[in-house]
Design a protein around this motif. Structure first.
Motif, PDB file in Angstrom:
ATOM      1  N   UNK A   1       3.884  -3.577   1.117  1.00  0.00           N
ATOM      2  CA  UNK A   1       4.642  -2.622   1.927  1.00  0.00           C
ATOM      3  C   UNK A   1       4.220  -1.188   1.639  1.00  0.00           C
ATOM      4  N   UNK A   2       4.074  -0.864   0.361  1.00  0.00           N
ATOM      5  CA  UNK A   2       3.689   0.501  -0.013  1.00  0.00           C
ATOM      6  C   UNK A   2       2.247   0.801   0.403  1.00  0.00           C
ATOM      7  N   UNK A   3       1.347  -0.159   0.186  1.00  0.00           N
ATOM      8  CA  UNK A   3      -0.061   0.047   0.535  1.00  0.00           C
ATOM      9  C   UNK A   3      -0.228   0.336   2.019  1.00  0.00           C
ATOM     10  N   UNK A   4       0.369  -0.490   2.859  1.00  0.00           N
ATOM     11  CA  UNK A   4       0.204  -0.334   4.306  1.00  0.00           C
ATOM     12  C   UNK A   4       0.986   0.869   4.817  1.00  0.00           C
ATOM     13  N   UNK A   5       2.223   1.035   4.339  1.00  0.00           N
ATOM     14  CA  UNK A   5       3.068   2.126   4.831  1.00  0.00           C
ATOM     15  C   UNK A   5       2.432   3.494   4.557  1.00  0.00           C
ATOM     16  N   UNK A   6       2.091   3.760   3.305  1.00  0.00           N
ATOM     17  CA  UNK A   6       1.551   5.074   2.968  1.00  0.00           C
ATOM     18  C   UNK A   6       0.105   5.216   3.420  1.00  0.00           C
ATOM     19  N   UNK A   7      -0.621   4.103   3.509  1.00  0.00           N
ATOM     20  CA  UNK A   7      -1.974   4.180   4.039  1.00  0.00           C
ATOM     21  C   UNK A   7      -1.990   4.640   5.484  1.00  0.00           C
ATOM     22  N   UNK A   8      -1.051   4.122   6.293  1.00  0.00           N
ATOM     23  CA  UNK A   8      -0.960   4.536   7.693  1.00  0.00           C
ATOM     24  C   UNK A   8      -0.350   5.932   7.843  1.00  0.00           C
ATOM     25  N   UNK A   9       0.593   6.284   6.953  1.00  0.00           N
ATOM     26  CA  UNK A   9       1.254   7.590   7.060  1.00  0.00           C
ATOM     27  C   UNK A   9       0.328   8.728   6.665  1.00  0.00           C
ATOM     28  N   UNK A  10      -0.353   8.575   5.530  1.00  0.00           N
ATOM     29  CA  UNK A  10      -1.184   9.664   5.024  1.00  0.00           C
ATOM     30  C   UNK A  10      -2.486   9.814   5.801  1.00  0.00           C
ATOM     31  N   UNK A  11      -2.812   8.858   6.645  1.00  0.00           N
ATOM     32  CA  UNK A  11      -4.036   8.969   7.451  1.00  0.00           C
ATOM     33  C   UNK A  11      -3.736   9.440   8.873  1.00  0.00           C
ATOM     34  N   UNK A  12      -2.574  10.084   9.067  1.00  0.00           N
ATOM     35  CA  UNK A  12      -2.239  10.577  10.404  1.00  0.00           C
ATOM     36  C   UNK A  12      -3.227  11.628  10.895  1.00  0.00           C
ATOM     37  N   UNK A  13      -3.879  12.328   9.971  1.00  0.00           N
ATOM     38  CA  UNK A  13      -4.870  13.323  10.376  1.00  0.00           C
ATOM     39  C   UNK A  13      -6.074  12.718  11.073  1.00  0.00           C
ATOM     40  N   UNK A  14      -6.298  11.408  10.864  1.00  0.00           N
ATOM     41  CA  UNK A  14      -7.434  10.749  11.500  1.00  0.00           C
ATOM     42  C   UNK A  14      -7.188  10.430  12.967  1.00  0.00           C
ATOM     43  N   UNK A  15      -5.937  10.594  13.437  1.00  0.00           N
ATOM     44  CA  UNK A  15      -5.641  10.313  14.840  1.00  0.00           C
ATOM     45  C   UNK A  15      -6.170  11.391  15.768  1.00  0.00           C
ATOM     46  N   UNK A  16      -6.501  12.559  15.211  1.00  0.00           N
ATOM     47  CA  UNK A  16      -6.968  13.660  16.032  1.00  0.00           C
ATOM     48  C   UNK A  16      -5.812  14.419  16.652  1.00  0.00           C
TER      49      UNK A  16
END
Length: 512
Positions: A300-315
């Motif tokens: 849960x932590x790996x996927x949740x924070x991995x997707x949250x902290x990579x929001x800058x990659x959405x452009x």
């Protein structure tokens, strides 16, 4: 009379519990979320370019050399622009996130044991006070090493005090409201991400932004000085008079007038240390539950924070992306709250469903490269974030019901500790794009599916009595299974023919 029955007399969810819910499940989670995702804005690198200035060397040499200077553009500052964390130094931004979660790991383990030994309230209040102090020092860091050090201490205090606050709140309300309060906490954490994005949109200087978010924490600290101690913890410690006083205080604040009552002393666990990890290791039931939940928390932590902290990659706009990432979680919590309380789903099946669906959503991204519209990587990324948010909410509620009161805070601390390993690794997973662009989603997807399937090995806790001590585990589990089987038998008998239903029911009851 046991504490659970006494709590029903004074009120399981009265005025006092509503205040505690607003303070610890709403306002506190808004503050905690800002500290957790702080680096999502503070670590953004503004547009920049290198400026080459020719310099003539001293010492009579005619040769010249070029020295590069960074020139940042944009209307905001960050730790990247403050300490030139670009190119070869860019990994330090991810390291700052990992160090924070490393501190959270230390905090959830140490605070869990401290609160089991010294009580919930003052361990929580002390942790919140130190969290604010270290956050202020972090905002005024003169160098990046100082920033890392104070960021680690913020993680220790933030992770530890938020865990204890969650346990304290649950132990002051009726068990039937735990799912509601847990879902509300997770919902407010998601709103806290959106709130931080809004604050960051108006406050563009990173030091001022880091200071502003602590105003909320200071207000929470002042209000927390007046909250009561956990009556369940006092009762589990054998402090019957203190537990009775805490219950009567809840009754007065709820404006209820309960009948006179006395708490029944409980026998201490034989051969079990109430506040040590060995208590969990010695129990085969708890050992099995702990291993399964540790993996679920980690994923849960790996996927949740991995997707949250990579929001800058959405452009696009970083503030809009971060707010969208938080708001995408909102529909998950009412849906999750409904499913975990429905008899056909319960805690176990709902957790399995959300973990598996979240993993599958991440795997589908491999089939949607460069697509637009609803069939796009952004759509399935947000769907995966929604599902994993619901799963994260369930593991908090589910874990608190799997452990007895004497080791509940410690058990949650151990499971939460492993989730922080996921948080430590999460900032570096998006870097796997350099190897293969879909590799991060392969990691997220495969781990989500495996965690979902393994969760089916856990027992169902819906409508089961909460164990108070280690000796209650076997009895509680037996009665819960017996009640569940009896309900299924009654349903089968009701659906069958009148004569046959009575015959089947009597035979099954004899076997039970």
């Amino acid at each position: 009379m046991e504490v659970e029955d006494a709590l029903k007399l004074v009120g399981e969810f009265g005025r006092c519990q509503i205040f505690l819910c607003i303070l610890l499940a709403v306002v506190l989670q808004l503050y905690v979320a800002t500290e957790v995702v702080l680096i999502a804005i503070l670590g953004v690198t503004p547009p920049y370019h290198w400026v080459y200035d020719p310099l003539t060397t001293s010492g009579g040499h005619n040769a010249s050399e070029e020295q590069r200077h960074l020139h940042f553009e944009g209307n905001f500052t960050s730790i990247s622009s403050e300490w030139s964390l670009v190119d070869a130094q860019a990994y330090k931004v991810s390291a700052a996130s990992s160090i924070f979660f490393g501190g959270v790991l230390v905090g959830v383990v140490s605070f869990g044991q401290l609160s089991d030994q010294f009580g919930r309230k003052w361990v929580y209040v002390t942790g919140l006070a130190l969290d604010i102090v270290f956050s202020l020092v972090n905002a005024m860091s003169p160098s990046f090493p100082v920033f890392l050090g104070t960021r680690f201490m913020v993680g220790v205090m933030n992770g530890g005090m938020s865990l204890v606050a969650f346990v304290l709140l649950n132990e002051c309300i009726g068990a039937t409201y735990w799912a509601l309060v847990g879902s509300l906490s997770s919902l407010c954490f998601a709103l806290g991400i959106a709130q931080f994005a809004l604050i960051g949109f108006f406050v563009r200087w990173w030091r001022l932004l880091a200071l502003v978010v602590n105003v909320q924490g200071a207000a929470i600290l002042l209000l927390s000085l007046w909250i009561p101690e956990s009556p369940r913890w006092l009762y589990a410690q054998g402090r019957l008079q203190d537990a009775r006083d805490a219950l009567l205080l809840l009754g007065r604040l709820n404006r209820s007038k309960p009948k006179p009552f006395a708490l029944t002393p409980r026998q201490k666990d034989s051969g079990a240390s109430r506040s040590k990890i060995l208590s969990i290791c010695r129990s085969a039931v708890l050992r099995r539950r702990t291993l399964l939940m540790m993996w679920a928390w980690f994923v849960c932590s790996l996927v949740y924070y991995g997707l949250t902290l990579s929001t800058g990659d959405l452009g696009g706009n970083i503030y809009f992306n971060l707010a969208l990432s938080g708001l995408a979680e909102v529909p998950a919590y009412p849906l999750c709250m409904y499913l975990i309380n429905h008899k056909s789903c319960g805690r176990r099946r709902t957790l399995c469903g959300f973990l598996s669906l979240g993993g599958v959503s991440c795997l589908i991204i491999m089939a949607a490269p460069g697509q637009r519209g609803w069939w796009s990587s952004q759509t399935f990324s947000l769907l995966g974030k929604l599902c994993i948010s619901a799963a994260f909410n369930i593991v908090y509620i589910y874990t608190s019901e799997l452990y007895p009161t004497t080791v509940r805070s410690l058990g949650m601390g151990v499971c939460s500790m492993f989730s922080r390993f996921g948080g430590i690794i999460a900032p570096f997973v998006p870097a796997l794009r350099s190897v293969w662009w879909v590799l991060p989603y392969v990691v997220f997807g495969s781990s989500g599916v495996t965690a979902g399937l393994l969760s089916l090995l856990l027992p169902e806790t819906l409508n089961c009595p909460l164990p108070q001590t280690l000796s209650d585990l076997q009895v509680s589990t037996y009665h819960c299974l017996e009640e569940e089987e009896s309900c299924l038998l009654r349903e089968d008998a009701a659906q069958a023919e009148p004569g046959m239903g009575a015959e089947v029911s009597s035979e099954e009851e004899e076997e039970l």
